[in-house]
Design an enzyme around this catalytic site. Sequence first.
Site, PDB file in Angstrom:
ATOM      1  NE  ARG A  99      -4.002  -0.004   1.750  1.00  0.00           N
ATOM      2  CZ  ARG A  99      -4.990   0.474   2.513  1.00  0.00           C
ATOM      3  NH1 ARG A  99      -5.113   0.080   3.760  1.00  0.00           N
ATOM      4  NH2 ARG A  99      -5.849   1.352   2.027  1.00  0.00           N
TER       5      ARG A  99
ATOM      6  CG  ASP B 298      -3.478   6.618   6.039  1.00  0.00           C
ATOM      7  OD1 ASP B 298      -4.586   7.067   6.369  1.00  0.00           O
ATOM      8  OD2 ASP B 298      -3.201   5.402   6.019  1.00  0.00           O
TER       9      ASP B 298
ATOM     10  CG  ASN C 143      -7.337  10.150   7.575  1.00  0.00           C
ATOM     11  OD1 ASN C 143      -6.726   9.135   7.882  1.00  0.00           O
ATOM     12  ND2 ASN C 143      -8.542  10.401   8.033  1.00  0.00           N
TER      13      ASN C 143
HETATM   14  O1  MRU Z   1      -7.650   2.301   4.034  1.00  0.00           O
HETATM   15  P1  MRU Z   1      -7.460   2.228   5.514  1.00  0.00           P
HETATM   16  O2  MRU Z   1      -8.616   1.646   6.231  1.00  0.00           O
HETATM   17  O3  MRU Z   1      -6.151   1.591   5.880  1.00  0.00           O
HETATM   18  O4  MRU Z   1      -7.368   3.747   5.955  1.00  0.00           O
HETATM   19  C1  MRU Z   1      -7.216   4.065   7.301  1.00  0.00           C
HETATM   20  C2  MRU Z   1      -7.213   5.508   7.572  1.00  0.00           C
HETATM   21  O5  MRU Z   1      -7.332   6.328   6.700  1.00  0.00           O
HETATM   22  C3  MRU Z   1      -6.969   5.911   8.998  1.00  0.00           C
HETATM   23  O6  MRU Z   1      -7.638   7.094   9.311  1.00  0.00           O
HETATM   24  C4  MRU Z   1      -5.459   6.127   9.215  1.00  0.00           C
HETATM   25  O7  MRU Z   1      -4.733   5.035   8.738  1.00  0.00           O
HETATM   26  C5  MRU Z   1      -5.130   6.365  10.618  1.00  0.00           C
HETATM   27  S1  MRU Z   1      -5.321   4.954  11.592  1.00  0.00           S
HETATM   28  C6  MRU Z   1      -4.830   5.267  13.172  1.00  0.00           C
END
Ligand code: MRU
Length: 346
Positions: free
Chosen positions: A89, A236, A247
């Site tokens: 990712r 993120d 995010n």
């Molecule tokens: O696609 P995801 O579910 O991995 O995305 C998660 C998010 O966007 C969260 O807000 C971010 O990773 C922060 S988690 C503490």
Amino acid sequence: MKELRTLFWRNGALYLIDQKALPHRLRYIKCRTYLDVAKAIKDMTVRGAPAIGVAAAYGLALAAKSSLKNNDAMLKRVKIAADVLRKTRPTAVNLYWGINRILKVAEEAYMKNDNIAKAVLEEAEKMAKEDVEINKKIGQNGAKLLPDKCVVMTYCNAGALATVGYGTALGVIRAAVEMGKNITVIVPETRPKLQGARLTAYELETAGINYRIITDNMASFILSKGIIDCIIVGADRILARTGHVTNKIGTLSLAISANYFKVPFYVAAPISTIDFEKTPEEIVIEERNEEEVLCFAGKRITLRNARAINFAFDITPPELVTRIITEEGVFLPSELINLKAKYQFY
Ligand code: MRU
């Protein structure tokens, strides 16, 4: 409060909560190889920036363990695994942070002729332990910003499930509740993967915290009614040089609405989510399979030939962010760069 543990190591394997099965089933899947971990990150069995960083670290521990009994072979295997895990990712900086931290330990062990597999596993275990401690500090720092009785909107899932335990944005809410504050949480469902409706609601229910789920397109209207005291989201990748916050897709819309209706917009994240180098133009925003948008609950909801756009994240500019809550304290986006000297490890 009941504690959820997203991942743990036992008897030479990594166990992950299968987040695809939640909220209906709480079950763990067993990863025996780094390829199992890479698959789990890619298909979002494990997700959330801090959780994927630590999962990748354990993935490297599996790579070291599975290889031949000498350090040359182990280092080689760890490097190959790092390349594979890096490609799972692209957006969350924690993934690269986790991998680089383990690579550094592996190389140091190699130079000292220490056993790489042992050193790598110890570091992954340390990262998992630190994650929970850091989230509790974020919680303490952020909870002070919340009134004794308030309604908080969050987004996606930035809870225990997105970390090793406790959570970042939900950690702030948890800490406030633990301090005796009366909190109600508004949870946008978070299309297309429904992390809000499936995961955040599950966590709040398990913790006994009041919540209501809304559709994503309801958020602005609810903000316009003046019933939300603040929004708290996770991140993120936060750019220290400019203060931009990456995010879950939809965060930018929330931040724009919050700004318009003068609702504080907080971002809760560990320092490992801060990117001290990149500029907004350099961030790679993950684009996921169109099917995630074209289908709902496994069923196609649109024409067979319909196409979709599926950006998984967006970027919120610093002027829309009220404060960033970290384990080191609460900062304006422009202040993050001051942490560089202390924290730029990798
Ligand atoms: O696609 P995801 O579910 O991995 O995305 C998660 C998010 O966007 C969260 O807000 C971010 O990773 C922060 S988690 C503490």
